[in-house]
Design a protein around this motif. Structure first.
Motif, PDB file in Angstrom:
ATOM      1  N   SER A 289       5.778 -14.076   1.226  1.00  0.00           N
ATOM      2  CA  SER A 289       6.817 -14.435   2.202  1.00  0.00           C
ATOM      3  C   SER A 289       7.095 -13.283   3.161  1.00  0.00           C
ATOM      4  CB  SER A 289       8.101 -14.828   1.482  1.00  0.00           C
ATOM      5  OG  SER A 289       7.852 -15.903   0.608  1.00  0.00           O
ATOM      6  N   THR A 290       7.119 -12.077   2.621  1.00  0.00           N
ATOM      7  CA  THR A 290       7.381 -10.903   3.459  1.00  0.00           C
ATOM      8  C   THR A 290       6.313 -10.770   4.549  1.00  0.00           C
ATOM      9  OG1 THR A 290       8.310  -9.815   1.516  1.00  0.00           O
ATOM     10  CG2 THR A 290       7.824  -8.417   3.389  1.00  0.00           C
ATOM     11  N   LEU A 291       5.076 -10.944   4.152  1.00  0.00           N
ATOM     12  CA  LEU A 291       3.972 -10.829   5.115  1.00  0.00           C
ATOM     13  C   LEU A 291       4.029 -11.953   6.149  1.00  0.00           C
ATOM     14  CD1 LEU A 291       1.359  -9.216   5.828  1.00  0.00           C
ATOM     15  CD2 LEU A 291       0.117 -10.967   4.567  1.00  0.00           C
TER      16      LEU A 291
ATOM     17  N   ASN B 192       1.342  -2.351   4.483  1.00  0.00           N
ATOM     18  CA  ASN B 192       2.717  -2.272   4.018  1.00  0.00           C
ATOM     19  C   ASN B 192       3.466  -3.296   4.852  1.00  0.00           C
ATOM     20  OD1 ASN B 192       5.412  -1.746   3.647  1.00  0.00           O
ATOM     21  ND2 ASN B 192       5.312   0.405   4.269  1.00  0.00           N
ATOM     22  N   SER B 193       3.878  -4.373   4.239  1.00  0.00           N
ATOM     23  CA  SER B 193       4.493  -5.471   4.998  1.00  0.00           C
ATOM     24  C   SER B 193       5.921  -5.175   5.424  1.00  0.00           C
ATOM     25  CB  SER B 193       4.476  -6.765   4.184  1.00  0.00           C
ATOM     26  OG  SER B 193       3.182  -7.039   3.746  1.00  0.00           O
ATOM     27  N   ASN B 194       6.537  -4.166   4.818  1.00  0.00           N
ATOM     28  CA  ASN B 194       7.907  -3.825   5.188  1.00  0.00           C
ATOM     29  C   ASN B 194       7.955  -2.945   6.429  1.00  0.00           C
ATOM     30  OD1 ASN B 194       9.264  -5.241   3.227  1.00  0.00           O
ATOM     31  ND2 ASN B 194       9.142  -3.582   1.735  1.00  0.00           N
TER      32      ASN B 194
ATOM     33  N   MET C 171       0.826  -1.209   0.000  1.00  0.00           N
ATOM     34  CA  MET C 171       0.000   0.000   0.000  1.00  0.00           C
ATOM     35  C   MET C 171       0.858   1.257   0.000  1.00  0.00           C
ATOM     36  SD  MET C 171      -1.543   0.322   3.879  1.00  0.00           S
ATOM     37  CE  MET C 171      -2.326   1.884   3.557  1.00  0.00           C
ATOM     38  N   ASP C 172       2.107   1.125   0.455  1.00  0.00           N
ATOM     39  CA  ASP C 172       3.022   2.275   0.456  1.00  0.00           C
ATOM     40  C   ASP C 172       3.393   2.725  -0.961  1.00  0.00           C
ATOM     41  OD1 ASP C 172       4.236  -0.396   0.713  1.00  0.00           O
ATOM     42  OD2 ASP C 172       6.144   0.649   0.431  1.00  0.00           O
ATOM     43  N   LEU C 173       3.152   1.857  -1.946  1.00  0.00           N
ATOM     44  CA  LEU C 173       3.471   2.215  -3.333  1.00  0.00           C
ATOM     45  C   LEU C 173       2.244   2.695  -4.106  1.00  0.00           C
ATOM     46  CD1 LEU C 173       5.749  -0.856  -4.263  1.00  0.00           C
ATOM     47  CD2 LEU C 173       6.435   1.332  -3.239  1.00  0.00           C
TER      48      LEU C 173
HETATM   49  N1  LIG Z   1       7.156  -1.519  -0.799  1.00  0.00           N
HETATM   50  C1  LIG Z   1       6.753  -2.742  -0.429  1.00  0.00           C
HETATM   51  N2  LIG Z   1       7.408  -3.826  -0.877  1.00  0.00           N
HETATM   52  C2  LIG Z   1       6.975  -5.050  -0.483  1.00  0.00           C
HETATM   53  C3  LIG Z   1       5.853  -5.221   0.374  1.00  0.00           C
HETATM   54  N3  LIG Z   1       5.666  -6.555   0.560  1.00  0.00           N
HETATM   55  C4  LIG Z   1       6.630  -7.167  -0.146  1.00  0.00           C
HETATM   56  N4  LIG Z   1       7.425  -6.286  -0.781  1.00  0.00           N
HETATM   57  C5  LIG Z   1       8.585  -6.574  -1.666  1.00  0.00           C
HETATM   58  O1  LIG Z   1       8.131  -7.318  -2.789  1.00  0.00           O
HETATM   59  C6  LIG Z   1       9.128  -8.271  -3.209  1.00  0.00           C
HETATM   60  C7  LIG Z   1       8.547  -9.676  -3.252  1.00  0.00           C
HETATM   61  O2  LIG Z   1       8.186 -10.078  -1.942  1.00  0.00           O
HETATM   62  P1  LIG Z   1       8.033 -11.630  -1.507  1.00  0.00           P
HETATM   63  O3  LIG Z   1       7.522 -11.629  -0.106  1.00  0.00           O
HETATM   64  O4  LIG Z   1       9.270 -12.367  -1.790  1.00  0.00           O
HETATM   65  O5  LIG Z   1       6.869 -12.109  -2.511  1.00  0.00           O
HETATM   66  P2  LIG Z   1       6.288 -13.590  -2.750  1.00  0.00           P
HETATM   67  O6  LIG Z   1       6.853 -14.060  -4.060  1.00  0.00           O
HETATM   68  O7  LIG Z   1       4.804 -13.402  -2.859  1.00  0.00           O
HETATM   69  O8  LIG Z   1       6.667 -14.442  -1.585  1.00  0.00           O
HETATM   70  C8  LIG Z   1      10.266  -8.140  -2.209  1.00  0.00           C
HETATM   71  O9  LIG Z   1      11.253  -7.302  -2.786  1.00  0.00           O
HETATM   72  C9  LIG Z   1       9.623  -7.438  -1.001  1.00  0.00           C
HETATM   73  O10 LIG Z   1      10.517  -6.672  -0.251  1.00  0.00           O
HETATM   74  C10 LIG Z   1       5.158  -4.033   0.837  1.00  0.00           C
HETATM   75  O11 LIG Z   1       4.152  -4.071   1.565  1.00  0.00           O
HETATM   76  N5  LIG Z   1       5.663  -2.832   0.394  1.00  0.00           N
END
Ligand SMILES: Nc1nc2c(ncn2[C@@H]2O[C@H](COP(=O)(O)OP(=O)(O)O)[C@@H](O)[C@H]2O)c(=O)[nH]1
Ligand SMILES: [Mg+2]
Length: 284
Positions: free
Chosen positions: A134-136, A87-89, A61-63
């Motif tokens: 994965s990030t979430l 925003n998962s970061n 959502m931050d983007l």
């Molecule tokens: N700006 C932003 N980047 C994110 C967010 N969530 C994930 N990312 C980025 O998106 C890319 C893919 O994330 P990943 O968790 O590996 O995706 P997956 O393939 O669905 O597991 C990574 O570079 C993350 O840092 C978010 O909420 N905000």
């Protein structure tokens, strides 16, 4: 535009795996990219989720354009589809657990009535590659357990991850492939980096991006690439030529297209949302 298609066998297999895992969970977190909520969904999923409680989680959502994100949430909620944006970061993810509780309230109550003591809520994340599964997952379990990156992970034996006292998450997120018969959807996915760089024509995607920004954020385009009002009002092809020149790439449109796409992904032209909320047909 080159035809972008995923090998149907891969898609079918992924769907089958997701279907199998669905049985084990109470609720599905369907991750979509807030910049393109509809285009980053797999349309085949609807059928699969028919009898399953689900929450749409708009990631990144931050983007995205905050106003558009708000509209999308309201739209989904108005259709009876629970939705949240994160925003998962950074930022607070409590909203997800809160929403899960809300969605499962009746189900958990019924379990209690039946004397079932284990009232843990079980969830799984699903979504297309790069949407942020994965990030979430990592943030929710507060440990780096799921591998982040651009490649789908290898499925190991499945485990439940603890995310707080009452919530359990399946460790392997369901990977779905985007399905797009519509070339516009392909361009949107390409622009945001959801599909491989080798699968599309850079200039087609760049021209689409120019069109979008001319309509939605002309000032950002003008400022970043030092374009005059007159230049930016020309055809998209002409705008791309002007941008190429101003980047110092002479007539290397391919290189300029690549740079433009890269910069838009990095939010150098600000936050943006490519999908519009469907208009209410009764209002037309
Ligand atoms: N700006 C932003 N980047 C994110 C967010 N969530 C994930 N990312 C980025 O998106 C890319 C893919 O994330 P990943 O968790 O590996 O995706 P997956 O393939 O669905 O597991 C990574 O570079 C993350 O840092 C978010 O909420 N905000
Ligand atoms: Mg992953």
């Amino acid at each position: 535009m080159a035809i972008i298609q995923w090998f149907p066998g891969h898609m079918a297999k992924a769907l089958r795996q997701v279907k199998e895992n669905l049985k084990a969970v109470d609720v599905v977190l369907e991750l979509v990219d807030a910049r393109l909520p509809e285009s980053s969904r797999n349309p085949q999923l609807e059928e699969l989720l028919q009898d399953k409680l689900s929450i749409i989680v708009l990631t990144k959502m931050d983007l995205a354009d905050p106003k558009a994100t708000k509209e999308w949430i309201e739209y989904y909620e108005s259709m009876g589809q629970p939705a949240v944006a994160v925003n998962s970061n950074a930022g607070n993810l409590k909203i997800i657990e809160k929403k899960i509780k809300e969605v499962l309230q009746d189900k958990l109550e019924a379990r209690k009535q039946k004397g079932i003591l284990n009232t843990k809520m079980r969830a799984m994340c699903i979504g297309i590659p790069n949407v942020g599964k994965s990030t979430l997952l990592n943030r929710l379990v507060k440990k780096n357990v799921a591998q982040t990156g651009n490649k789908p992970g290898v499925t190991k034996s499945q485990q439940w991850l603890k995310a707080g006292k009452e919530l359990q998450l399946l460790d392997t997120p369901g990977i779905l492939w985007p399905k797009f018969e519509d070339p516009l959807v392909g361009k949107k996915l390409a622009l945001t980096g959801a599909i491989k760089d080798t699968l599309y024509n850079k200039d087609d995607v760049a021209l689409y991006a120019i069109e979008h920004f001319v309509h939605h954020n002309k000032e950002a385009l003008k400022e970043r690439y030092r374009l005059s009002e007159e230049q930016v009002d020309d055809t998209s092809v002409e705008v791309l030529l002007s941008i190429t020149k101003n980047m110092g790439f002479k007539d290397d449109y391919d290189r300029a297209s690549e740079r433009l796409i890269f910069e838009i992904r990095k939010s150098k032209l600000g936050r943006y949302t490519l999908d519009d909320v469907p208009k209410d047909p009764t209002e037309v």
